[in-house]
Design an enzyme around this catalytic site. Structure first.
Site, PDB file in Angstrom:
ATOM      1  N   LYS A 175       0.822  -1.211   0.000  1.00 18.33           N
ATOM      2  CA  LYS A 175       0.000   0.000   0.000  1.00 18.33           C
ATOM      3  C   LYS A 175       0.859   1.266   0.000  1.00 18.33           C
ATOM      4  O   LYS A 175       2.036   1.245   0.351  1.00 18.33           O
ATOM      5  CB  LYS A 175      -1.005  -0.028   1.163  1.00 18.33           C
ATOM      6  CG  LYS A 175      -2.153  -0.996   0.812  1.00 18.33           C
ATOM      7  CD  LYS A 175      -3.299  -0.977   1.765  1.00 18.33           C
ATOM      8  CE  LYS A 175      -4.408  -1.893   1.200  1.00 18.33           C
ATOM      9  NZ  LYS A 175      -5.444  -2.196   2.170  1.00 18.33           N
ATOM     10  N   ARG A 203      -2.947 -10.351   4.515  1.00 16.55           N
ATOM     11  CA  ARG A 203      -3.262 -10.412   3.073  1.00 16.55           C
ATOM     12  C   ARG A 203      -2.079  -9.812   2.323  1.00 16.55           C
ATOM     13  O   ARG A 203      -1.741  -8.639   2.536  1.00 16.55           O
ATOM     14  CB  ARG A 203      -4.543  -9.605   2.835  1.00 16.55           C
ATOM     15  CG  ARG A 203      -5.041  -9.574   1.410  1.00 16.55           C
ATOM     16  CD  ARG A 203      -6.313  -8.744   1.332  1.00 16.55           C
ATOM     17  NE  ARG A 203      -6.837  -8.644  -0.011  1.00 16.55           N
ATOM     18  CZ  ARG A 203      -6.414  -7.784  -0.922  1.00 16.55           C
ATOM     19  NH1 ARG A 203      -5.437  -6.942  -0.637  1.00 16.55           N
ATOM     20  NH2 ARG A 203      -6.953  -7.765  -2.124  1.00 16.55           N
TER      21      ARG A 203
HETATM   22  N1  PMM Z   1      -7.417  -3.845   0.405  1.00 19.28           N
HETATM   23  C1  PMM Z   1      -7.565  -3.979  -0.923  1.00 19.28           C
HETATM   24  C2  PMM Z   1      -8.412  -4.962  -1.457  1.00 19.28           C
HETATM   25  N2  PMM Z   1      -9.080  -5.814  -0.647  1.00 19.28           N
HETATM   26  N3  PMM Z   1      -9.613  -6.570   1.513  1.00 19.28           N
HETATM   27  C3  PMM Z   1      -9.509  -6.441   2.827  1.00 19.28           C
HETATM   28  N4  PMM Z   1     -10.190  -7.276   3.637  1.00 19.28           N
HETATM   29  N5  PMM Z   1      -8.724  -5.488   3.402  1.00 19.28           N
HETATM   30  C4  PMM Z   1      -8.018  -4.596   2.655  1.00 19.28           C
HETATM   31  O1  PMM Z   1      -7.348  -3.709   3.240  1.00 19.28           O
HETATM   32  C5  PMM Z   1      -8.110  -4.689   1.240  1.00 19.28           C
HETATM   33  C6  PMM Z   1      -8.931  -5.705   0.697  1.00 19.28           C
HETATM   34  C7  PMM Z   1      -6.847  -3.052  -1.843  1.00 19.28           C
HETATM   35  O2  PMM Z   1      -5.565  -3.461  -2.145  1.00 19.28           O
HETATM   36  P1  PMM Z   1      -5.086  -4.486  -3.326  1.00 19.28           P
HETATM   37  O3  PMM Z   1      -4.815  -3.694  -4.552  1.00 19.28           O
HETATM   38  O4  PMM Z   1      -3.890  -5.086  -2.736  1.00 19.28           O
HETATM   39  O5  PMM Z   1      -6.137  -5.514  -3.575  1.00 19.28           O
END
Ligand code: PMM
Length: 277
Positions: free
Chosen positions: A216, A255
């Site tokens: 991020k 994640r």
């Molecule tokens: N951030 C992203 C997408 N999905 N899901 C959860 N549960 N928490 C998050 O902080 C989150 C998510 C956005 O980032 P990406 O581009 O890495 O998908």
């Protein structure tokens, strides 16, 4: 929570964004076969489960329609499930969650925590599936206009508790609710650091906690080079550092876009945790 997944350490969720525009991996896995292959690589390198998303939630992102979202995620979910992979579906739409669960997804990951689609929590209740409720205020197009808090950690926790209570009122089993403070969603970089420093407040909510810091912007800001943000593809070491700290703070799952270092990190955190238990 999920049969077959480790209980004695923090889990690693690998990310597969089937989108042209995610900030972290947009456009790389748009084709279903490539996305499935990448999901399998994540598992081979240590991911316990794979999060499949079809709609970018980067700041400023516009929404896509339901048909396009289904077209992107369903073949990838089916392909991974057919290989025995545990899959979560990253969606704000109950209809997409329902079709994804029918295709074999095991968890719903709703970044809006039930706020974007009033049907979402009822669907999770009916399906009996675990659901990630992330702290969320507004859709991505405008979310960064909503970063005011009187007391950051207390306010996020209280707002998240409202989302949890609404899900329980809709019939979701509290034991199947996972909470997520939502790093970067209606939060500035500085606020993300404060949230990370107070993960214990979220762990104390009594639900498993998911932490998604990987690649991020606030990590790019921390690691600025010659005034420029560190590019997303060189934020993985910092992402692993956050994963280690989150696991040590009691996170249920991290994640991540790159799984092998995180898989080692959560094992280090679990081993150290045994010494202090
Ligand atoms: N951030 C992203 C997408 N999905 N899901 C959860 N549960 N928490 C998050 O902080 C989150 C998510 C956005 O980032 P990406 O581009 O890495 O998908």
């Amino acid at each position: 929570m999920l049969p077959g997944l480790a209980q004695d350490r923090c889990l690693v969720m690998g990310v597969v964004n089937v989108t042209p525009d995610s900030f972290s991996d947009g456009g790389k896995w748009l084709d279903a076969a490539t996305a499935v292959r990448h999901g399998l690589e994540l598992v081979a390198s240590g991911a316990d489960l794979v999060d499949v998303g079809g709609e970018s939630t980067r700041p400023g992102a516009l929404r896509i329609d339901e048909a396009e979202e289904l077209r992107r995620v369903l073949p990838v979910i089916s392909g991974l499930v057919a290989q025995g992979v545990a899959v979560s579906v990253d969606t704000m739409r109950a209809s997409v969650a329902e079709r994804s669960l029918a295709a074999g997804a095991a968890i719903v990951n709703d970044v809006s925590g039930g706020r974007a689609d009033p049907e979402m929590t009822a669907l999770a209740a009916r399906a009996g599936s675990p659901i990630v409720l992330m702290h969320w205020r507004e859709h991505s197009r405008t979310m960064q206009n909503h970063t005011h808090y009187d007391d950051l950690v207390a306010d996020i926790r209280a707002e998240l508790q409202v989302q949890v209570d609404a899900a329980v009122a809709a019939g979701v089993d509290p034991a199947r609710i996972i909470v997520d403070p939502g790093l970067g969603f209606s939060k500035t970089g500085a606020q993300n650091w404060t949230v990370l420093a107070h993960l214990d407040a979220f762990v104390a909510m009594g639900h498993p906690v998911l932490v998604a810091a990987s690649r991020k912007r606030f990590l790019g800001e921390l690691l600025r080079e010659d005034g420029e943000l560190r590019p997303t593809d060189r934020r993985d070491a910092a992402s692993t550092a956050v994963a280690t700290l989150a696991a040590a703070a009691g996170a249920w799952c991290v994640r991540v876009h790159e799984a092998s270092a995180a898989a080692d990190a959560v094992r280090v955190a679990a081993r150290l945790g045994k010494e202090t238990a």
